[in-house]
Design an enzyme around this catalytic site. Structure first.
Site, PDB file in Angstrom:
ATOM      1  N   LYS A   1       0.837  -1.217   0.000  1.00  0.00           N
ATOM      2  CA  LYS A   1       0.000   0.000   0.000  1.00  0.00           C
ATOM      3  C   LYS A   1       0.871   1.266   0.000  1.00  0.00           C
ATOM      4  O   LYS A   1       0.688   2.144  -0.834  1.00  0.00           O
ATOM      5  CB  LYS A   1      -0.939   0.017   1.219  1.00  0.00           C
ATOM      6  CG  LYS A   1      -1.863  -1.197   1.285  1.00  0.00           C
ATOM      7  CD  LYS A   1      -2.794  -1.142   2.481  1.00  0.00           C
ATOM      8  CE  LYS A   1      -2.107  -1.201   3.830  1.00  0.00           C
ATOM      9  NZ  LYS A   1      -1.380  -2.467   4.108  1.00  0.00           N
TER      10      LYS A   1
ATOM     11  N   ARG B   1      -9.656   0.236   9.490  1.00  0.00           N
ATOM     12  CA  ARG B   1      -9.198  -1.142   9.611  1.00  0.00           C
ATOM     13  C   ARG B   1     -10.208  -2.012  10.349  1.00  0.00           C
ATOM     14  O   ARG B   1      -9.949  -3.188  10.587  1.00  0.00           O
ATOM     15  CB  ARG B   1      -7.886  -1.161  10.386  1.00  0.00           C
ATOM     16  CG  ARG B   1      -6.686  -1.622   9.566  1.00  0.00           C
ATOM     17  CD  ARG B   1      -5.464  -1.279  10.391  1.00  0.00           C
ATOM     18  NE  ARG B   1      -4.307  -2.036  10.067  1.00  0.00           N
ATOM     19  CZ  ARG B   1      -3.206  -1.494   9.538  1.00  0.00           C
ATOM     20  NH1 ARG B   1      -3.174  -0.237   9.188  1.00  0.00           N
ATOM     21  NH2 ARG B   1      -2.148  -2.228   9.345  1.00  0.00           N
TER      22      ARG B   1
ATOM     23  N   ARG C   1      11.474  -5.567   4.337  1.00  0.00           N
ATOM     24  CA  ARG C   1      11.212  -4.126   4.182  1.00  0.00           C
ATOM     25  C   ARG C   1      12.255  -3.309   4.947  1.00  0.00           C
ATOM     26  O   ARG C   1      12.592  -3.618   6.082  1.00  0.00           O
ATOM     27  CB  ARG C   1       9.809  -3.816   4.732  1.00  0.00           C
ATOM     28  CG  ARG C   1       9.532  -2.323   4.876  1.00  0.00           C
ATOM     29  CD  ARG C   1       8.067  -1.989   4.961  1.00  0.00           C
ATOM     30  NE  ARG C   1       7.348  -2.646   6.035  1.00  0.00           N
ATOM     31  CZ  ARG C   1       6.020  -2.651   6.133  1.00  0.00           C
ATOM     32  NH1 ARG C   1       5.282  -2.057   5.212  1.00  0.00           N
ATOM     33  NH2 ARG C   1       5.429  -3.265   7.127  1.00  0.00           N
TER      34      ARG C   1
ATOM     35  N   ARG D   1      11.573  -1.665  10.713  1.00  0.00           N
ATOM     36  CA  ARG D   1      10.580  -1.408  11.760  1.00  0.00           C
ATOM     37  C   ARG D   1      10.644  -2.511  12.812  1.00  0.00           C
ATOM     38  O   ARG D   1      10.767  -3.684  12.467  1.00  0.00           O
ATOM     39  CB  ARG D   1       9.172  -1.383  11.131  1.00  0.00           C
ATOM     40  CG  ARG D   1       8.786  -0.005  10.622  1.00  0.00           C
ATOM     41  CD  ARG D   1       7.543  -0.026   9.790  1.00  0.00           C
ATOM     42  NE  ARG D   1       6.439  -0.773  10.368  1.00  0.00           N
ATOM     43  CZ  ARG D   1       5.258  -0.919   9.777  1.00  0.00           C
ATOM     44  NH1 ARG D   1       5.035  -0.357   8.593  1.00  0.00           N
ATOM     45  NH2 ARG D   1       4.300  -1.608  10.345  1.00  0.00           N
TER      46      ARG D   1
ATOM     47  N   ARG E   1      -0.069  -9.904  12.889  1.00  0.00           N
ATOM     48  CA  ARG E   1      -0.660  -8.829  12.090  1.00  0.00           C
ATOM     49  C   ARG E   1      -1.515  -9.402  10.966  1.00  0.00           C
ATOM     50  O   ARG E   1      -2.577  -8.867  10.640  1.00  0.00           O
ATOM     51  CB  ARG E   1       0.440  -7.919  11.545  1.00  0.00           C
ATOM     52  CG  ARG E   1       0.987  -7.016  12.638  1.00  0.00           C
ATOM     53  CD  ARG E   1       2.351  -6.462  12.331  1.00  0.00           C
ATOM     54  NE  ARG E   1       2.364  -5.615  11.161  1.00  0.00           N
ATOM     55  CZ  ARG E   1       3.473  -5.287  10.497  1.00  0.00           C
ATOM     56  NH1 ARG E   1       4.645  -5.733  10.898  1.00  0.00           N
ATOM     57  NH2 ARG E   1       3.407  -4.512   9.450  1.00  0.00           N
TER      58      ARG E   1
HETATM   59  P1  ADP Z   1       2.202  -1.899   3.209  1.00  0.00           P
HETATM   60  O1  ADP Z   1       2.211  -0.393   3.214  1.00  0.00           O
HETATM   61  O2  ADP Z   1       0.988  -2.466   2.544  1.00  0.00           O
HETATM   62  O3  ADP Z   1       2.433  -2.491   4.569  1.00  0.00           O
HETATM   63  P2  ADP Z   1       4.733  -1.631   1.718  1.00  0.00           P
HETATM   64  O4  ADP Z   1       4.378  -0.740   0.589  1.00  0.00           O
HETATM   65  O5  ADP Z   1       5.543  -1.052   2.808  1.00  0.00           O
HETATM   66  O6  ADP Z   1       3.425  -2.368   2.305  1.00  0.00           O
HETATM   67  O7  ADP Z   1       5.482  -2.909   1.098  1.00  0.00           O
HETATM   68  C1  ADP Z   1       6.029  -3.942   1.930  1.00  0.00           C
HETATM   69  C2  ADP Z   1       7.391  -4.366   1.374  1.00  0.00           C
HETATM   70  O8  ADP Z   1       7.187  -5.092   0.150  1.00  0.00           O
HETATM   71  C3  ADP Z   1       8.313  -3.205   1.031  1.00  0.00           C
HETATM   72  O9  ADP Z   1       9.632  -3.592   1.355  1.00  0.00           O
HETATM   73  C4  ADP Z   1       8.147  -3.010  -0.483  1.00  0.00           C
HETATM   74  O10 ADP Z   1       9.343  -2.526  -1.097  1.00  0.00           O
HETATM   75  C5  ADP Z   1       7.831  -4.429  -0.947  1.00  0.00           C
HETATM   76  N1  ADP Z   1       6.853  -4.472  -2.057  1.00  0.00           N
HETATM   77  C6  ADP Z   1       5.794  -3.634  -2.274  1.00  0.00           C
HETATM   78  N2  ADP Z   1       5.099  -4.006  -3.376  1.00  0.00           N
HETATM   79  C7  ADP Z   1       5.722  -5.110  -3.860  1.00  0.00           C
HETATM   80  C8  ADP Z   1       5.488  -5.963  -5.004  1.00  0.00           C
HETATM   81  N3  ADP Z   1       4.456  -5.764  -5.844  1.00  0.00           N
HETATM   82  N4  ADP Z   1       6.349  -7.005  -5.200  1.00  0.00           N
HETATM   83  C9  ADP Z   1       7.383  -7.226  -4.333  1.00  0.00           C
HETATM   84  N5  ADP Z   1       7.662  -6.461  -3.258  1.00  0.00           N
HETATM   85  C10 ADP Z   1       6.842  -5.408  -3.016  1.00  0.00           C
HETATM   86  P1  ADP Z   2       1.173  -2.462   7.950  1.00  0.00           P
HETATM   87  O1  ADP Z   2       0.402  -1.882   6.817  1.00  0.00           O
HETATM   88  O2  ADP Z   2       2.521  -2.924   7.561  1.00  0.00           O
HETATM   89  O3  ADP Z   2       0.388  -3.410   8.769  1.00  0.00           O
HETATM   90  P2  ADP Z   2       0.920   0.000   9.471  1.00  0.00           P
HETATM   91  O4  ADP Z   2       2.092   0.895   9.465  1.00  0.00           O
HETATM   92  O5  ADP Z   2      -0.279   0.391   8.685  1.00  0.00           O
HETATM   93  O6  ADP Z   2       1.480  -1.401   9.058  1.00  0.00           O
HETATM   94  O7  ADP Z   2       0.442  -0.240  10.979  1.00  0.00           O
HETATM   95  C1  ADP Z   2       1.342  -0.567  12.017  1.00  0.00           C
HETATM   96  C2  ADP Z   2       0.550  -0.814  13.307  1.00  0.00           C
HETATM   97  O8  ADP Z   2      -0.137   0.395  13.691  1.00  0.00           O
HETATM   98  C3  ADP Z   2      -0.533  -1.872  13.201  1.00  0.00           C
HETATM   99  O9  ADP Z   2      -0.035  -3.185  13.427  1.00  0.00           O
HETATM  100  C4  ADP Z   2      -1.506  -1.419  14.327  1.00  0.00           C
HETATM  101  O10 ADP Z   2      -1.025  -1.781  15.614  1.00  0.00           O
HETATM  102  C5  ADP Z   2      -1.426   0.100  14.227  1.00  0.00           C
HETATM  103  N1  ADP Z   2      -2.454   0.656  13.318  1.00  0.00           N
HETATM  104  C6  ADP Z   2      -2.258   1.280  12.118  1.00  0.00           C
HETATM  105  N2  ADP Z   2      -3.432   1.673  11.578  1.00  0.00           N
HETATM  106  C7  ADP Z   2      -4.404   1.284  12.436  1.00  0.00           C
HETATM  107  C8  ADP Z   2      -5.826   1.367  12.426  1.00  0.00           C
HETATM  108  N3  ADP Z   2      -6.489   1.949  11.412  1.00  0.00           N
HETATM  109  N4  ADP Z   2      -6.489   0.844  13.479  1.00  0.00           N
HETATM  110  C9  ADP Z   2      -5.846   0.265  14.516  1.00  0.00           C
HETATM  111  N5  ADP Z   2      -4.517   0.145  14.578  1.00  0.00           N
HETATM  112  C10 ADP Z   2      -3.781   0.644  13.555  1.00  0.00           C
END
Ligand code: ADP
Ligand code: ADP
Length: 218
Positions: free
Chosen positions: A13, A88, A127, A160, A171
């Site tokens: 995302k 979420r 990541r 992270r 998660r």
């Molecule tokens: P999210 O915001 O949904 O948690 P991220 O955008 O941070 O996810 O992506 C998670 C990890 O996967 C990052 O290290 C990113 O560079 C990698 N990534 C994102 N999209 C892809 C894809 N289509 N194929 C492979 N790796 C990806």
């Molecule tokens: P990812 O997309 O990789 O799961 P985020 O950076 O979006 O990670 O979220 C990290 C953490 O922050 C989540 O595991 C949760 O604990 C908290 N969090 C983020 N967004 C929300 C939400 N909308 N509601 C509740 N907790 C949240």
């Protein structure tokens, strides 16, 4: 225009939001980034959120909704935003709808990024991000030009603390139990589009462009 970006942790995302911000002029509002900022600044919210984030469970709805309403004050008149990681839960989605309705706005498009569970752990544990400019990398799928250094030359990359194998499983489970019901919630409203996120970053970007153009012209 308000776009909600749904998808499991590590789906891509944040990576795709960069493109959406540039192409459609949307403000990127990430609940995870906002929470990490609160933690860094040591605010009361940051302290309350800490244990949930470290365990990979959700921060309570009331705290998140208040924080995101505050973030949304930064949306400039006439422009839109992309909500990354919020809502979420069904409760958060209902609160968002109610708040938007007060200003005669609504969620216009929901992008649902679908990625198989088997791919998520590798994406998350690989990541890395720049603590200065926020740029995101992946050690295999999107490596920096110089090992562990931001391409913009800002800093060494960091991982992270919740991006470990143990927390990832929690998660993903939390996503299936509490967030995936949102797909049906938005399906009922008819404004959701599913995007195959299992393919390369560039291919996902292409699919999102097509979907956004169709949804915004329609
Ligand atoms: P999210 O915001 O949904 O948690 P991220 O955008 O941070 O996810 O992506 C998670 C990890 O996967 C990052 O290290 C990113 O560079 C990698 N990534 C994102 N999209 C892809 C894809 N289509 N194929 C492979 N790796 C990806
Ligand atoms: P990812 O997309 O990789 O799961 P985020 O950076 O979006 O990670 O979220 C990290 C953490 O922050 C989540 O595991 C949760 O604990 C908290 N969090 C983020 N967004 C929300 C939400 N909308 N509601 C509740 N907790 C949240």
């Amino acid at each position: 225009m308000i776009v909600v970006f749904l998808g499991p942790p590590g789906a891509g995302k944040g990576t795709q939001c960069k493109e959406l911000v540039e192409r459609y002029g949307l403000l990127h509002l990430s609940s995870g980034d906002a929470l990490r900022r609160h933690r860094k600044e040591g605010t009361e919210l940051g302290q309350k959120a800490q244990s949930y984030m470290d365990q990979g469970t959700l921060v309570p709805d009331d705290l998140i909704v208040a924080m995101m309403m505050d973030e949304m004050k930064n949306i400039e008149q006439g422009n839109g935003a992309i909500l990354d990681g919020f809502p979420r839960t069904i409760g958060q989605a209902e609160e968002l709808d109610a708040a938007l309705a007060k200003t005669e706005a609504k969620v216009d498009v929901v992008l649902n990024l679908e990625v198989d569970d088997s791919k998520l752990e590798e994406r998350i544990t690989g990541r890395r991000s720049c603590p200065v400019c926020g740029a995101a990398y992946h050690i295999t799928f999107n490596p920096p030009q110089r090992e562990n250094q931001c391409n913009a030359g800002c800093s060494e990359l960091t991982q992270r603390p919740d991006d470990t194998s143990e927390v990832v499983q929690n998660r993903i489970k939390t996503y299936h139990e509490q967030t995936s019901p949102l797909v049906e919630y938005y399906q009922a409203k008819g404004n959701i589009v599913n995007i195959d996120g299992n393919v390369s970053i560039d291919k996902v970007t292409q699919s999102i462009r097509v979907a956004m153009d169709e949804m915004t012209i329609a």
